[in-house]
Design a protein around this motif. Structure first.
Motif, PDB file in Angstrom:
ATOM      1  N   GLY A 112       0.823  -1.207   0.000  1.00 18.91           N
ATOM      2  CA  GLY A 112       0.000   0.000   0.000  1.00 18.91           C
ATOM      3  C   GLY A 112       0.855   1.253   0.000  1.00 18.91           C
ATOM      4  O   GLY A 112       2.082   1.196   0.198  1.00 18.91           O
ATOM      5  N   ASP A 113       0.210   2.380  -0.222  1.00 18.21           N
ATOM      6  CA  ASP A 113       0.876   3.676  -0.292  1.00 18.21           C
ATOM      7  C   ASP A 113       1.245   4.146   1.110  1.00 18.21           C
ATOM      8  O   ASP A 113       0.375   4.527   1.894  1.00 18.21           O
ATOM      9  CB  ASP A 113      -0.055   4.679  -0.973  1.00 18.21           C
ATOM     10  CG  ASP A 113       0.567   6.051  -1.151  1.00 18.21           C
ATOM     11  OD1 ASP A 113       1.733   6.239  -0.736  1.00 18.21           O
ATOM     12  OD2 ASP A 113      -0.112   6.941  -1.702  1.00 18.21           O
ATOM     13  N   ALA A 114       2.534   4.106   1.423  1.00 21.21           N
ATOM     14  CA  ALA A 114       2.989   4.475   2.764  1.00 21.21           C
ATOM     15  C   ALA A 114       2.685   5.924   3.107  1.00 21.21           C
ATOM     16  O   ALA A 114       2.659   6.295   4.283  1.00 21.21           O
ATOM     17  CB  ALA A 114       4.492   4.228   2.891  1.00 21.21           C
ATOM     18  N   PHE A 115       2.443   6.764   2.095  1.00 22.60           N
ATOM     19  CA  PHE A 115       2.121   8.168   2.349  1.00 22.60           C
ATOM     20  C   PHE A 115       0.694   8.350   2.863  1.00 22.60           C
ATOM     21  O   PHE A 115       0.346   9.426   3.355  1.00 22.60           O
ATOM     22  CB  PHE A 115       2.286   8.987   1.070  1.00 22.60           C
ATOM     23  CG  PHE A 115       3.712   9.095   0.584  1.00 22.60           C
ATOM     24  CD1 PHE A 115       4.772   9.204   1.464  1.00 22.60           C
ATOM     25  CD2 PHE A 115       3.985   9.095  -0.775  1.00 22.60           C
ATOM     26  CE1 PHE A 115       6.078   9.307   1.009  1.00 22.60           C
ATOM     27  CE2 PHE A 115       5.291   9.200  -1.250  1.00 22.60           C
ATOM     28  CZ  PHE A 115       6.340   9.307  -0.352  1.00 22.60           C
ATOM     29  N   SER A 116      -0.153   7.348   2.722  1.00 29.95           N
ATOM     30  CA  SER A 116      -1.573   7.507   3.045  1.00 29.95           C
ATOM     31  C   SER A 116      -1.852   7.265   4.523  1.00 29.95           C
ATOM     32  O   SER A 116      -1.172   6.484   5.196  1.00 29.95           O
ATOM     33  CB  SER A 116      -2.418   6.542   2.201  1.00 29.95           C
ATOM     34  OG  SER A 116      -2.215   5.210   2.629  1.00 29.95           O
ATOM     35  N   ASP A 117      -2.913   7.912   5.021  1.00 35.89           N
ATOM     36  CA  ASP A 117      -3.346   7.683   6.396  1.00 35.89           C
ATOM     37  C   ASP A 117      -3.860   6.259   6.578  1.00 35.89           C
ATOM     38  O   ASP A 117      -3.684   5.660   7.644  1.00 35.89           O
ATOM     39  CB  ASP A 117      -4.458   8.671   6.771  1.00 35.89           C
ATOM     40  CG  ASP A 117      -3.948  10.089   6.973  1.00 35.89           C
ATOM     41  OD1 ASP A 117      -2.720  10.253   7.190  1.00 35.89           O
ATOM     42  OD2 ASP A 117      -4.766  11.031   6.901  1.00 35.89           O
ATOM     43  N   ARG A 193      11.479  23.111  -5.839  1.00 39.46           N
ATOM     44  CA  ARG A 193      12.257  22.754  -4.658  1.00 39.46           C
ATOM     45  C   ARG A 193      11.338  22.334  -3.519  1.00 39.46           C
ATOM     46  O   ARG A 193      11.548  21.291  -2.881  1.00 39.46           O
ATOM     47  CB  ARG A 193      13.109  23.942  -4.218  1.00 39.46           C
ATOM     48  CG  ARG A 193      13.883  23.701  -2.928  1.00 39.46           C
ATOM     49  CD  ARG A 193      14.426  24.998  -2.347  1.00 39.46           C
ATOM     50  NE  ARG A 193      15.147  24.763  -1.101  1.00 39.46           N
ATOM     51  CZ  ARG A 193      14.563  24.598   0.078  1.00 39.46           C
ATOM     52  NH1 ARG A 193      13.228  24.609   0.178  1.00 39.46           N
ATOM     53  NH2 ARG A 193      15.308  24.396   1.156  1.00 39.46           N
ATOM     54  N   ASP A 194      10.313  23.137  -3.254  1.00 39.32           N
ATOM     55  CA  ASP A 194       9.414  22.842  -2.137  1.00 39.32           C
ATOM     56  C   ASP A 194       8.665  21.531  -2.361  1.00 39.32           C
ATOM     57  O   ASP A 194       8.444  20.763  -1.409  1.00 39.32           O
ATOM     58  CB  ASP A 194       8.420  23.992  -1.948  1.00 39.32           C
ATOM     59  CG  ASP A 194       9.083  25.270  -1.461  1.00 39.32           C
ATOM     60  OD1 ASP A 194      10.250  25.200  -1.025  1.00 39.32           O
ATOM     61  OD2 ASP A 194       8.443  26.346  -1.532  1.00 39.32           O
ATOM     62  N   ALA A 195       8.259  21.275  -3.600  1.00 35.38           N
ATOM     63  CA  ALA A 195       7.548  20.031  -3.899  1.00 35.38           C
ATOM     64  C   ALA A 195       8.444  18.825  -3.658  1.00 35.38           C
ATOM     65  O   ALA A 195       8.004  17.791  -3.127  1.00 35.38           O
ATOM     66  CB  ALA A 195       7.039  20.045  -5.325  1.00 35.38           C
ATOM     67  N   THR A 196       9.718  18.944  -4.038  1.00 28.51           N
ATOM     68  CA  THR A 196      10.656  17.845  -3.838  1.00 28.51           C
ATOM     69  C   THR A 196      10.869  17.577  -2.356  1.00 28.51           C
ATOM     70  O   THR A 196      10.953  16.423  -1.917  1.00 28.51           O
ATOM     71  CB  THR A 196      11.995  18.151  -4.530  1.00 28.51           C
ATOM     72  OG1 THR A 196      11.753  18.429  -5.911  1.00 28.51           O
ATOM     73  CG2 THR A 196      12.957  16.981  -4.422  1.00 28.51           C
ATOM     74  N   VAL A 197      10.933  18.631  -1.577  1.00 33.75           N
ATOM     75  CA  VAL A 197      11.058  18.473  -0.126  1.00 33.75           C
ATOM     76  C   VAL A 197       9.831  17.776   0.440  1.00 33.75           C
ATOM     77  O   VAL A 197       9.932  16.908   1.324  1.00 33.75           O
ATOM     78  CB  VAL A 197      11.276  19.844   0.550  1.00 33.75           C
ATOM     79  CG1 VAL A 197      11.142  19.729   2.064  1.00 33.75           C
ATOM     80  CG2 VAL A 197      12.638  20.405   0.175  1.00 33.75           C
ATOM     81  N   GLN A 198       8.643  18.108  -0.076  1.00 31.88           N
ATOM     82  CA  GLN A 198       7.417  17.470   0.397  1.00 31.88           C
ATOM     83  C   GLN A 198       7.410  15.972   0.103  1.00 31.88           C
ATOM     84  O   GLN A 198       6.884  15.174   0.877  1.00 31.88           O
ATOM     85  CB  GLN A 198       6.195  18.132  -0.245  1.00 31.88           C
ATOM     86  CG  GLN A 198       5.817  19.478   0.350  1.00 31.88           C
ATOM     87  CD  GLN A 198       5.374  19.356   1.801  1.00 31.88           C
ATOM     88  OE1 GLN A 198       4.667  18.427   2.178  1.00 31.88           O
ATOM     89  NE2 GLN A 198       5.808  20.297   2.625  1.00 31.88           N
ATOM     90  N   VAL A 199       7.988  15.592  -1.029  1.00 30.22           N
ATOM     91  CA  VAL A 199       7.989  14.176  -1.409  1.00 30.22           C
ATOM     92  C   VAL A 199       9.104  13.419  -0.703  1.00 30.22           C
ATOM     93  O   VAL A 199       8.889  12.334  -0.138  1.00 30.22           O
ATOM     94  CB  VAL A 199       8.151  14.019  -2.934  1.00 30.22           C
ATOM     95  CG1 VAL A 199       8.226  12.537  -3.314  1.00 30.22           C
ATOM     96  CG2 VAL A 199       7.001  14.684  -3.669  1.00 30.22           C
ATOM     97  N   MET A 200      10.316  13.954  -0.730  1.00 29.43           N
ATOM     98  CA  MET A 200      11.500  13.200  -0.327  1.00 29.43           C
ATOM     99  C   MET A 200      12.111  13.650   0.988  1.00 29.43           C
ATOM    100  O   MET A 200      13.129  13.104   1.431  1.00 29.43           O
ATOM    101  CB  MET A 200      12.555  13.278  -1.438  1.00 29.43           C
ATOM    102  CG  MET A 200      12.039  12.787  -2.776  1.00 29.43           C
ATOM    103  SD  MET A 200      13.260  12.906  -4.102  1.00 29.43           S
ATOM    104  CE  MET A 200      14.437  11.673  -3.578  1.00 29.43           C
ATOM    105  N   GLY A 201      11.508  14.639   1.622  1.00 29.12           N
ATOM    106  CA  GLY A 201      11.997  15.102   2.911  1.00 29.12           C
ATOM    107  C   GLY A 201      11.453  14.269   4.063  1.00 29.12           C
ATOM    108  O   GLY A 201      11.084  13.111   3.895  1.00 29.12           O
ATOM    109  N   GLY A 202      11.369  14.879   5.227  1.00 30.11           N
ATOM    110  CA  GLY A 202      11.006  14.119   6.425  1.00 30.11           C
ATOM    111  C   GLY A 202       9.559  14.207   6.848  1.00 30.11           C
ATOM    112  O   GLY A 202       9.196  13.669   7.905  1.00 30.11           O
ATOM    113  N   ALA A 203       8.703  14.867   6.051  1.00 30.28           N
ATOM    114  CA  ALA A 203       7.312  15.066   6.471  1.00 30.28           C
ATOM    115  C   ALA A 203       6.603  13.741   6.744  1.00 30.28           C
ATOM    116  O   ALA A 203       5.930  13.572   7.777  1.00 30.28           O
ATOM    117  CB  ALA A 203       6.552  15.861   5.409  1.00 30.28           C
ATOM    118  N   ASP A 204       6.743  12.782   5.826  1.00 33.62           N
ATOM    119  CA  ASP A 204       6.032  11.521   6.013  1.00 33.62           C
ATOM    120  C   ASP A 204       6.661  10.689   7.119  1.00 33.62           C
ATOM    121  O   ASP A 204       5.949  10.000   7.865  1.00 33.62           O
ATOM    122  CB  ASP A 204       6.007  10.734   4.706  1.00 33.62           C
ATOM    123  CG  ASP A 204       5.133   9.495   4.795  1.00 33.62           C
ATOM    124  OD1 ASP A 204       3.921   9.657   5.028  1.00 33.62           O
ATOM    125  OD2 ASP A 204       5.659   8.374   4.666  1.00 33.62           O
TER     126      ASP A 204
END
Length: 406
Positions: A112-117, A193-204
């Protein structure tokens, strides 16, 4: 049964199909490199997010075989269709589950999509029902896009430099033969830049820890690690000083945030791994040529993902000290970043051209390694034989979770 004779469909580094037997054999080869544990004591309860590829797969295999890890692995893989094979990670996971069962491991897998709730909730339900607490969370996710679970916005990552355009040598395989090409990438804008941080940064990563903590599922002494990379100054403009580097910096900043939230009840680390040939790394311009040269320079000193995962587990298990750098990161890349190695790589990088490519870079090795990511070019596999493509996702040996319905 869906038996087919499968032929590789690829252009350059991009494969549109994978080979089930080849993928399974790759997992077997990795498994055989890992020593068995010295005793039969149960290992830690771990949640491995991104368990089907790269460092996540290596960490899963080492944890299962050498440390009797229990718990759950999460991956997001496509099943087979009438026209296409399943994703390579699907077949790797199926074989990993078989080896785990043969070893008596209390471990299962969730697709499953690890980004999902929803996946976070299901994973928490499974851990709570089976173990009550989790000792270790390994976060090794590489994805091109992420849907924000709060806003619903879809963020797309880009691989671009910041500050100035990037021009450099690169390795291309468009006609199946390696050659030196020239690369030109324009700088990213702020939105990219901000979009890349949202995908590959530490948010998830932070959301995962928050989800487990809010359910009271963190064991005493809980540890979590997220995989990062620094790399050479040769690739810095497109990596560490580019959009991906901004994301990795955010990941490292997130570790400090998590340590504040854990407040002594656990610890979060970023782990700086060394270079590797992975599905994620092959998408990064210039990395292929750099890695081919690095392999030529290091020779027997090259550290595989299993080598590095074994070193990481030794530090997480207490067999060795964490050995943090001045930014509190676990470093596994000393073999790559050794000054003598980097000096030699730089000298070859500066002088390499079409005439010297075969003596200054292991391009054939690199090309074979890319193929093996998808189950191709694996020694001992009969590619003329029919293979079963409709391999089922591993069935969970655990009782169904009341809230998830699985």
């Amino acid at each position: 049964m869906t038996l087919r004779t499968i032929k590789p469909g690829n252009r350059g580094y991009l494969y549109v199909n994978s080979h089930p037997t080849g993928c399974s054999t790759v997992v077997d080869h990795l498994w055989q490199q890992i020593p068995e544990p010295a005793d039969d004591r149960p290992g830690p309860v771990a949640l491995v997010i991104g368990s089907s590829a790269g460092y996540g797969l290596a960490a899963t295999l080492v944890g299962l075989r050498a440390h009797r890890m229990r718990g759950l692995g999460i991956a997001f893989e496509a099943p087979a269709t009438e026209r296409r094979t399943a994703g390579a990670g699907w077949y790797r996971t199926a074989r990993t589950a078989e080896l785990a069962a043969e070893a008596g491991a209390d471990f299962t897998f969730l697709n499953g999509d690890a980004f999902s709730d929803g996946v976070k909730e299901e994973a928490a339900d499974r851990i709570a029902a089976r173990f009550g607490k989790v000792d270790l969370l390994i976060y090794s996710v590489a994805a091109p896009r992420r849907t924000d679970p709060v806003t619903g916005e879809v963020h797309h990552s880009v691989i671009k430099p910041l500050g100035s355009d990037y021009r450099a040598k690169t390795l291309v395989f468009e006609d199946g033969t390696p050659r030196i090409g020239e690369l030109h990438l324009q700088i990213a804008d702020e939105a990219e830049r901000d979009a890349t941080v949202q995908v590959m940064g530490g948010a998830d990563w932070q959301l995962w820890v928050d989800a487990l903590q809010s359910r009271g599922l963190l064991a005493d002494g809980f540890r979590t690690v997220a995989l990062s990379y620094v790399g050479s100054d040769i690739t810095a403009p497109v990596y560490r000083a580019g959009t991906i580097g901004a994301a990795k910096q955010h990941l490292e900043d997130t570790a400090r945030t998590l340590n504040t939230r854990l407040d002594g009840a656990g610890h979060a680390y970023t782990v700086v791994a060394g270079a590797a040939v992975t599905q994620a790394s092959t998408a990064i311009p210039s990395i292929a040529l750099y890695t081919s040269i690095l392999h030529r320079v290091t020779g027997d000193g090259w550290q595989t993902t299993v080598d590095q995962a074994a070193e990481l587990w030794s530090r997480l298990s207490g067999d060795a000290e964490p050995d943090l750098d001045d930014q509190d990161r676990i470093r596994l890349d000393d073999w790559e970043m050794n000054p003598r190695v980097q000096t030699a790589v730089r000298a070859m990088w500066d002088r390499i051209d079409a005439e010297t490519m075969d003596t200054r870079a292991d391009t054939g090795w690199f090309r074979e390694q890319v193929g093996r990511l998808y189950g191709w070019d694996v020694p001992g596999v009969d590619y003329e034989a029919e293979a079963e493509t409709a391999v089922p996702w591993p069935a969970s040996p655990w009782p169904a979770s009341p809230s998830s319905g699985v």
